[in-house]
Write a protein that holds these residues in place. Structure first.
Motif: not given
Length: 443
Positions: A232-238, A245-248, A277-283
């Protein structure tokens, strides 16, 4: 007398973590690790049955250690892991020389036996199961089991329902590991982003990551394996906002065709996965993405496999774990679907997908040549130091004569200039160490 132990492990990171934790308990009971089964008084085989090849290796190793048991009957031989279900009657018939059969994380039968042999109350001797002598990086299980029941997967039947560990318990363990020299932890779960849903306070993975981020002396945090339904968005923002927290992100898709996904009982569509995947890469700028894919699932046509190839070509993952479908007794797919894709077709599809991914990695890794990246040095291999970038790229490195680095780089964060790249690894030269206040991801 039981003085030594040997644990052989195959399978996922959860299995490796289980073996490390069992080893810690045995050492607290006074046993020492040895490097071969022949030297051990206690032999443990930690099994995996996700694919037939893994199960075959377990069986082969059981037959190999049987003569050791016959030669020394008071030696303890134990089988643990996902090969062991709630009922062990069949296993007991197949492997009569095995003393104990233990399901994943169920260490008590072996600890009880060792305690009896040594005249100890094992419960009074064994404290934290955190590894006694961990490496620079360490796995920390935070949620066991899985509730999702994908049709191809045996894990829910062997590891049970999802059970999360309390936040404070995980934090205390990571603090202990840091005191023992760990600089990076990977928190684990079959569905790690479902963490906390079963706990009374309903904490989520983002809250746990925030707590771990505050631990002094810890440089990096990773997590796996994620599921698209829980990312979810909370995890992605974290991942984007927490500096440690590594970007992977590992996000298994399993297939690129909607009908195959439905047959697998994966609760998302191809387009929903692409959008995620698009939202993750955008954030998360510069995030790397890895995935898992099964080829040759029952009924998969050439056209459907082609859609998987198209998805990989479009999304350009940093790593693809590809496996040919292997029917597992007890799963829904085994009960209700015919394994109708020929072995040679599965093999060809695997090779085609691997070749596509190799070309993608050749191009993307080449872009890093000439750049400077942060690497946590994990150890030495074939005469070279090695470590990983924040985005999980493997790097082999040598020291710059003018860098002023010490000869022992293990556990250090260093800046590395990348000079060569292959699809599978990078090579570079250390420019300077990175202090905790200087650490920066420059990929």
């Amino acid at each position: 007398m039981l003085d030594t132990y040997y644990i052989w492990t195959i399978g996922c990171q959860m299995n490796k973590a289980d073996s490390e934790r069992l080893g810690s308990a045995l050492e607290q009971l006074g046993l020492q690790a040895v490097d071969t089964a022949r030297k051990a008084d206690v032999i443990v085989l930690n099994s995996c049955v996700v694919r037939q090849g893994a199960e075959n290796k377990v069986v082969g190793n059981l037959w190999m250690v049987n003569p050791l048991k016959k030669k020394q009957p008071d030696r303890v031989l134990a089988l643990m892991g996902c090969m062991v279900g709630p009922r062990t009657d069949e296993l007991e018939k197949r492997f009569p020389d095995v003393d104990l059969f233990m399901q994943p994380q169920q260490f008590e039968p072996l600890l009880e036996l060792v305690g009896q042999r040594k005249g100890l109350d094992w419960e009074g001797c064994v404290g934290s199961l955190a590894p006694t002598h961990p490496d620079v990086t360490c796995y920390v299980p935070i949620i066991h089991g899985c509730d999702l029941m994908c049709t191809f997967c045996i894990i829910p039947y062997r590891r049970g329902r999802q059970v999360s560990r309390p936040v404070d318990e995980v934090v205390r363990e990571v603090e202990l590991l840091v005191n023992r020299g760990v600089r990076e932890v990977t928190v684990l779960g079959q569905t790690v982003d479902a963490y906390g849903y079963d706990l009374p306070e309903k904490p989520d993975l983002s809250q746990l990551l925030t707590c771990l981020n505050d631990i002094d002396g810890l440089d990096r945090i990773r997590f796996l394996t994620s599921h698209p339904s829980y990312m979810d968005e909370r995890i992605i923002r974290s991942v984007s906002e927490l500096p440690k927290v590594c970007e992977h992100i590992n996000l298994p898709v399993q297939a690129g065709d909607d009908e195959v996904l439905r047959n697998m009982r994966r609760p998302y569509t191809r387009d929903e996965y692409r959008d995620l995947v698009g939202r993750i890469r955008d954030t998360i700028p510069g995030v790397s993405m890895s995935t898992d894919i099964i080829v040759g699932f029952p009924g998969e046509t050439e056209e459907q496999f082609g859609r998987t190839m198209d998805l990989v070509s479009e999304l350009r993952f940093d790593k693809v774990h590809c496996a040919a479908y292997s029917t597992r007794p007890g799963t829904t797919a085994h009960r209700t679907m015919e394994d109708d894709v020929a072995a040679e077709v599965k093999d060809r599809r695997m090779k085609e997908l691997d070749a596509l991914q190799e070309n993608i990695l050749r191009e993307t890794n080449a872009e890093l040549v000439g750049q400077t990246v942060e690497v946590l040095v994990e150890g030495r291999k074939r005469g070279k130091w090695q470590g990983r970038t924040r985005t999980d790229k493997l790097v082999f490195l040598t020291e710059d004569d003018e860098s002023g680095c010490s000869s022992d780089l293990a556990g250090q964060l260093v800046q590395v200039g990348i000079e060569h790249a292959s699809p599978w690894a990078l090579q570079g030269k250390v420019h300077l160490p990175v202090g905790l206040n200087q650490a920066a991801n420059t990929e």
